[in-house]
Enzyme design. Structure first.
Site, PDB file in Angstrom:
ATOM      1  N   ASP A 103      33.740  -0.992  42.736  1.00 52.49           N
ATOM      2  CA  ASP A 103      34.568  -1.695  41.753  1.00 52.49           C
ATOM      3  C   ASP A 103      33.900  -1.873  40.402  1.00 52.49           C
ATOM      4  OD1 ASP A 103      36.580  -2.007  43.637  1.00 52.49           O
ATOM      5  OD2 ASP A 103      35.824  -3.952  44.326  1.00 52.49           O
TER       6      ASP A 103
ATOM      7  N   ASP B  41      33.429  -5.373  37.015  1.00 53.29           N
ATOM      8  CA  ASP B  41      34.009  -6.372  37.916  1.00 53.29           C
ATOM      9  C   ASP B  41      33.081  -7.587  37.968  1.00 53.29           C
ATOM     10  OD1 ASP B  41      35.876  -7.445  39.629  1.00 53.29           O
ATOM     11  OD2 ASP B  41      35.127  -6.433  41.398  1.00 53.29           O
TER      12      ASP B  41
ATOM     13  N   ASP C 230      28.346 -10.179  43.879  1.00 51.54           N
ATOM     14  CA  ASP C 230      29.301 -10.621  44.891  1.00 51.54           C
ATOM     15  C   ASP C 230      28.664 -10.595  46.280  1.00 51.54           C
ATOM     16  OD1 ASP C 230      31.118 -10.844  42.869  1.00 51.54           O
ATOM     17  OD2 ASP C 230      32.439  -9.225  43.551  1.00 51.54           O
TER      18      ASP C 230
ATOM     19  N   ARG D 140      33.220 -18.580  37.727  1.00 58.26           N
ATOM     20  CA  ARG D 140      32.615 -18.125  38.986  1.00 58.26           C
ATOM     21  C   ARG D 140      31.089 -18.155  38.954  1.00 58.26           C
ATOM     22  NH1 ARG D 140      36.335 -13.138  41.354  1.00 58.26           N
ATOM     23  NH2 ARG D 140      38.350 -14.198  41.159  1.00 58.26           N
TER      24      ARG D 140
END
Length: 405
Positions: free
Chosen positions: A195, A219, A223, A275
């Site tokens: 991604d 992205d 993560d 985030r």
């Protein structure tokens, strides 16, 4: 005939010119590899180091015992051995072949099945042709060189255990194209295309990401998803990005309930939107991090996660209309639904009107094993504890220093 005073003055000028001519090249050489993208803040010369850094940084012989770093992690990812019991593998070649990597390249070392401690022969800027699949029991150690992975697909840690990434810059990452990518010496598989994350931790355990720089990816920057567990994210510098860090795949993916992540001593720098992290289902201990002027929110989540914010330093925007609230809950069930979620704040410092909305009840502190446990410091110490976040300047036979001396 010149007077003695005139001769003395002329001699002084000559000595100054000679010393300047020797000093300037040395200074240019030392600063040659310093990254200009990490701002620094004033701090005392005898500054306090955080618990991870004090474990190894003061040792001038770090280069002769690199693997001692493996014993310095804290939190849920403290068990990450990386390549501690393996050989040293030296990256000598920036070329990348996703299918048939050759010896000397980063990919060749990263996919091996045996433990390896991967270091770099010199400063390198690597543009990968597809995502880098990192196998178990690997340490990627950038100390002693300026190492950048940028402007192409970046790092994927998938189905692996005991992986450490330390001291590299990962930025401007792009999506990978569908195609064949080798993940072990014996396996080449078809990948659907990454991604554009900086670092993805997917279905992996015992992972430590330390002293890296992450910015401007397509992205997310970092993560942790698909039931990954036992992860520590520490001493990193994040900047210039929207969706910084995701913990948990999606709201319906309940397997992420096992996930436990420690986020400690990081500097979330300017121009970050949201985030830091965003959490689903799992447990996040967010301790002793610095946050500078988030644009939307700093810490958020959905699907009933437990978040313990301890000893962080939150600096909201000076703009009276800028974001002040640290937290954001995302739910379709209405405001009352999230009031049972355990989101707690302890020893945090709030500047420029920043504030944390707490919720839930019951015990929220991390249930660390003794080998994982550490005491979070008061939030007032965080500007010092995080002042060397990001890659360090490491020279052989010298302690590793901050990038600006």
């Amino acid at each position: 005939m010149a007077s003695p005073n005139s001769l003395l003055l002329l001699l002084s000028v000559l000595v100054y010119c000679l010393s300047t001519s020797f000093a300037h090249p040395l200074k240019q050489t030392r600063n040659k590899t310093l990254p200009s993208y990490i701002p620094r803040y004033p701090r005392p010369s005898n500054k306090l180091m955080n618990k991870i850094d004090s474990c190894w940084r003061a040792n001038p012989n770090w280069a002769s015992n690199r693997q001692a770093l493996a014993d310095c992690s804290i939190g849920f990812g403290s068990g990450a051995m990386g390549g501690k019991n393996g050989a040293i593998y030296i990256v000598t070649d920036i070329f990348d072949d996703p299918i048939n990597p050759k010896p000397g390249t980063l990919r060749y070392g990263a996919i091996q099945t045996k433990p390896l401690w991967i270091i770099f022969q010199r400063d390198m800027s690597l543009v990968l042709k597809n995502e880098l699949m990192v196998n178990s029991y690997k340490t990627i150690d950038g100390r002693g060189a300026r190492v950048e992975i940028a402007n192409g697909p970046c790092i994927t840690i998938e189905g692996a255990s005991h992986v450490t990434v330390h001291g590299i810059s990962v930025h401007d990452c792009k999506p990978g194209k569908p195609g064949m990518v080798r993940s072990t010496p014996d396996h080449v598989g078809h990948r659907v295309g990454s991604d554009g994350d900086g670092i993805t931790v997917f279905a992996s355990t015992n992972v430590w990401i330390d002293h890296c720089y992450l910015a401007r990816c397509t992205d997310g920057l970092l993560d942790v998803i698909h039931a990954s567990n036992g992860v520590t994210i520490s001493n990193n510098y994040f900047t210039e990005h929207d969706k910084v860090m995701l913990l948990g795949h999606q709201d319906g993916y309940t397997a992420d309930r096992i996930m436990k992540v420690t986020i400690v001593y990081n500097h979330f720098g300017p121009k970050l939107v949201q985030r830091m992290p965003r959490v689903r289902y799992d447990y996040a201990h967010v301790a002793n991090n610095r946050y500078d002027e988030w644009i939307m929110y700093a810490i958020g989540g959905s699907s009933d996660p437990t978040i313990f914010s301890e000893g962080n330093y939150f600096v909201a925007s000076n703009d009276p209309y800028g974001a002040k609230e640290v937290t954001k809950r995302e739910t379709h069930e209405g405001k009352g639904y999230w009031k049972n979620w355990k989101w707690r704040s302890s020893k945090d410092v709030f500047v420029n009107g920043a504030y944390f909305v707490q919720s839930g009840w019951g015990y929220s502190s991390p249930l660390y094993f003794n080998s994982q446990s550490f005491d979070a410091d008061a939030g007032s110490l965080v500007p010092v504890l995080t002042s060397d976040a990001g890659p360090l300047q490491c020279h052989v036979h010298q302690p590793c220093l901050s990038m600006i001396m």
